[in-house]
Design a protein around this motif. Structure first.
Motif, PDB file in Angstrom:
ATOM      1  N   GLY A 175       0.809  -1.211   0.000  1.00 19.02           N
ATOM      2  CA  GLY A 175       0.000   0.000   0.000  1.00 19.02           C
ATOM      3  C   GLY A 175       0.842   1.261   0.000  1.00 19.02           C
ATOM      4  N   VAL A 176       1.901   1.254   0.807  1.00 17.75           N
ATOM      5  CA  VAL A 176       2.816   2.400   0.844  1.00 17.75           C
ATOM      6  C   VAL A 176       3.510   2.566  -0.508  1.00 17.75           C
ATOM      7  N   ALA A 177       3.951   1.455  -1.087  1.00 20.31           N
ATOM      8  CA  ALA A 177       4.618   1.511  -2.393  1.00 20.31           C
ATOM      9  C   ALA A 177       3.682   2.069  -3.460  1.00 20.31           C
ATOM     10  N   GLY A 178       2.423   1.613  -3.446  1.00 16.06           N
ATOM     11  CA  GLY A 178       1.471   2.099  -4.435  1.00 16.06           C
ATOM     12  C   GLY A 178       1.188   3.580  -4.295  1.00 16.06           C
ATOM     13  N   GLY A 179       1.046   4.046  -3.051  1.00 20.08           N
ATOM     14  CA  GLY A 179       0.790   5.467  -2.834  1.00 20.08           C
ATOM     15  C   GLY A 179       1.947   6.336  -3.267  1.00 20.08           C
ATOM     16  N   PHE A 180       3.160   5.959  -2.875  1.00 21.50           N
ATOM     17  CA  PHE A 180       4.343   6.752  -3.215  1.00 21.50           C
ATOM     18  C   PHE A 180       4.588   6.747  -4.718  1.00 21.50           C
ATOM     19  N   ALA A 181       4.509   5.560  -5.335  1.00 19.54           N
ATOM     20  CA  ALA A 181       4.799   5.444  -6.762  1.00 19.54           C
ATOM     21  C   ALA A 181       3.837   6.258  -7.608  1.00 19.54           C
ATOM     22  N   SER A 182       2.550   6.197  -7.259  1.00 23.15           N
ATOM     23  CA  SER A 182       1.554   6.860  -8.092  1.00 23.15           C
ATOM     24  C   SER A 182       1.532   8.369  -7.906  1.00 23.15           C
ATOM     25  N   THR A 208       7.009   7.425  -9.978  1.00 22.89           N
ATOM     26  CA  THR A 208       8.307   6.747  -9.874  1.00 22.89           C
ATOM     27  C   THR A 208       8.104   5.366  -9.241  1.00 22.89           C
ATOM     28  N   PRO A 209       7.698   4.370 -10.031  1.00 17.50           N
ATOM     29  CA  PRO A 209       7.388   3.053  -9.450  1.00 17.50           C
ATOM     30  C   PRO A 209       8.583   2.346  -8.825  1.00 17.50           C
ATOM     31  N   LEU A 210       9.778   2.443  -9.415  1.00 11.60           N
ATOM     32  CA  LEU A 210      10.950   1.796  -8.822  1.00 11.60           C
ATOM     33  C   LEU A 210      11.265   2.408  -7.456  1.00 11.60           C
ATOM     34  N   ALA A 211      11.298   3.735  -7.411  1.00  4.68           N
ATOM     35  CA  ALA A 211      11.581   4.414  -6.146  1.00  4.68           C
ATOM     36  C   ALA A 211      10.465   4.162  -5.138  1.00  4.68           C
ATOM     37  N   GLY A 212       9.218   4.118  -5.595  1.00  2.00           N
ATOM     38  CA  GLY A 212       8.105   3.879  -4.690  1.00  2.00           C
ATOM     39  C   GLY A 212       8.197   2.525  -4.023  1.00  2.00           C
ATOM     40  N   ALA A 213       8.532   1.505  -4.808  1.00  2.00           N
ATOM     41  CA  ALA A 213       8.660   0.157  -4.251  1.00  2.00           C
ATOM     42  C   ALA A 213       9.802   0.083  -3.253  1.00  2.00           C
ATOM     43  N   THR A 238       2.921  -3.979  -7.342  1.00  2.00           N
ATOM     44  CA  THR A 238       1.915  -3.021  -6.871  1.00  2.00           C
ATOM     45  C   THR A 238       2.277  -1.603  -7.277  1.00  2.00           C
ATOM     46  N   ALA A 239       3.551  -1.243  -7.137  1.00  2.00           N
ATOM     47  CA  ALA A 239       3.995   0.106  -7.491  1.00  2.00           C
ATOM     48  C   ALA A 239       3.739   0.398  -8.971  1.00  2.00           C
ATOM     49  N   PHE A 240       4.014  -0.562  -9.834  1.00  2.00           N
ATOM     50  CA  PHE A 240       3.801  -0.351 -11.271  1.00  2.00           C
ATOM     51  C   PHE A 240       2.316  -0.290 -11.603  1.00  2.00           C
TER      52      PHE A 240
END
Length: 421
Positions: free
Chosen positions: A145-152, A156-161, A184-186
């Motif tokens: 969930g954190v990765a998805g929020g940050f990436a979107s 920046t999906p790589l950085a978000g994950a 999830t990030a992507f």
């Protein structure tokens, strides 16, 4: 849906990834559109800044009356990762969304990462109400969930994950968490940008210095400055939070007082440069010399805004602080202005959040491979120079290099949660 059956286990996590990605990406899309609207209304009607105390009271009162554990914000997500207690309330999503939009609408200085991360984490955690899962699976769901929020929210999906993995797990990454987190990030990034058509700001490093030993040596003092700036940002945020918490006992009154002082600052300075996200100023930092004090003003105003109880994130203000500090350092360090701004953008972020790998990946996603060595070196130096500081009070820093850790007596060396708290 037993882990003993590989087919159903993979099918379950495929469903989790899609659901979390769609939910967090859609929430970020709504959030970004709302922020753009708030910024446009504020800049077209500057008188609205006088209503910041009223907006602060609305935020403070709703969190005081209905916020329960949601008031802990990002620290609640970290607490649940370290020691799982109870589900994160769904109300965190609408409350932090509306609170952040109100903060930006009336002129507070804040970011967006904290909001996106809280929305992603709280939405993801609702899955445990519908699907049976172990504590380890629930922990991974929160990370996704954190990765998805940050990436979107940043595109920046790589950085978000890797931000989610590095931030929440002290860089002790379990290989089983890598694929779901990155997937999830992507999905979240694609949901925001492709499904909903909500884009992101583009920053450009127009000139990269030659890869020479001398140029890399110049990165060292720059990286130290970025790390110390990140440390100052974290210290100021905690300082103002303590001042308001201990000085004003009634929580809804804290953002009212803070709003009055921020509105006075804007009136006296006759400038809105440091309000909101400050994205236009970040873009300028890559293009032309700016006043040397920009980074300091943004540090003070954002830490004051958040310390007073307004809602929002810290990362975009950290981008502002880093890019403008790099811009200022170009007067003394013989590296291209835009390169220093880019190094500062990721460097201050790294120093304040203790996520050097995520910051390096973000730099590569934002600026490309050509500047990669400079960005990675600056992020690493800033991380080391920042010591044990963090904008997140619940973040555990036990994986800092040994020579940066505080000396502890034998009674504090226990690995138990009680000792580490």
């Amino acid at each position: 849906m037993n882990q003993a059956n590989p087919f159903f286990y993979v099918l379950k996590w495929l469903l989790f990834v899609l659901l979390i990605g769609l939910l967090s990406g859609s929430a970020s899309a709504i959030f970004l559109v709302a922020l753009d609207w708030a910024a446009e209304v504020r800049e077209a009607n500057l008188w609205i800044i006088a209503l910041l105390p009223l907006g602060g009271f609305l935020i403070g009162w709703f969190y005081y009356r209905y916020g329960t554990r949601a008031v802990l914000g990002n620290n609640l997500l970290l607490d649940e990762i370290y020691e799982q207690k109870e589900p994160i309330p769904l109300r965190m999503t609408p409350m932090v969304l509306l609170g952040t939009v109100i903060t930006h609408l009336f002129g507070g200085s804040a970011g967006r990462e904290g909001t996106a991360v809280q929305m992603g984490g709280s939405l993801a955690d609702q899955l445990q109400k519908w699907f049976p899962m172990s504590s380890a699976e629930r922990r991974l769901v929160l990370i996704c969930g954190v990765a998805g929020g940050f990436a979107s929210v940043f595109g920046t999906p790589l950085a978000g994950a890797f931000f989610a993995l590095e931030w929440m797990l002290e860089r002790k990454v379990n290989w089983r968490s890598i694929v779901p987190t990155f997937a999830t990030a992507f999905v979240a990034d694609a949901t925001c940008e492709i499904l909903w058509g909500v884009g992101h700001t583009t920053y450009v490093i127009s000139e990269v210095a030659p890869h020479t030993i001398v140029n890399f040596l110049w990165v060292i003092p720059a990286g130290i400055a970025f790390g110390l700036s990140g440390r100052l940002f974290a210290w100021c945020t905690h300082f103002f939070s303590k001042i308001f918490t201990h000085g004003i006992s009634y929580p809804p009154l804290r953002p009212v007082i803070g709003g009055i002082l921020i509105a006075l600052f804007v009136w006296i300075s006759d400038s809105t440069t440091y309000l909101g996200l400050g994205v236009p100023r970040i873009v300028e930092a890559f293009e032309t010399p700016l006043p040397w004090y920009d980074w300091l003003a943004k540090t003070g105003l954002t830490s004051f805004t958040l310390g007073a109880g307004f809602k929002g994130g810290e990362v975009t203000p950290l981008f502002f602080t880093g890019a403008t500090l790099g811009n200022a350092l170009s007067a003394w360090i013989p590296l291209p202005l835009s390169l220093l701004a880019g190094m500062g953008l990721v460097g201050v972020f790294s120093g304040a959040t203790n996520t050097p790998v995520a910051c390096t990946l973000m730099g590569l996603e934002l600026f490309g491979l050509e500047a990669g060595f400079f960005l990675a070196f600056a992020s690493g130096i800033a991380f080391l120079a920042s010591g044990e500081s963090s904008i997140y009070s619940s973040q555990k820093l036990t994986s800092k290099p040994v020579f940066l850790r505080k000396k502890e007596n034998s009674n504090q060396e226990s690995s138990s949660p009680q000792a580490r708290q």
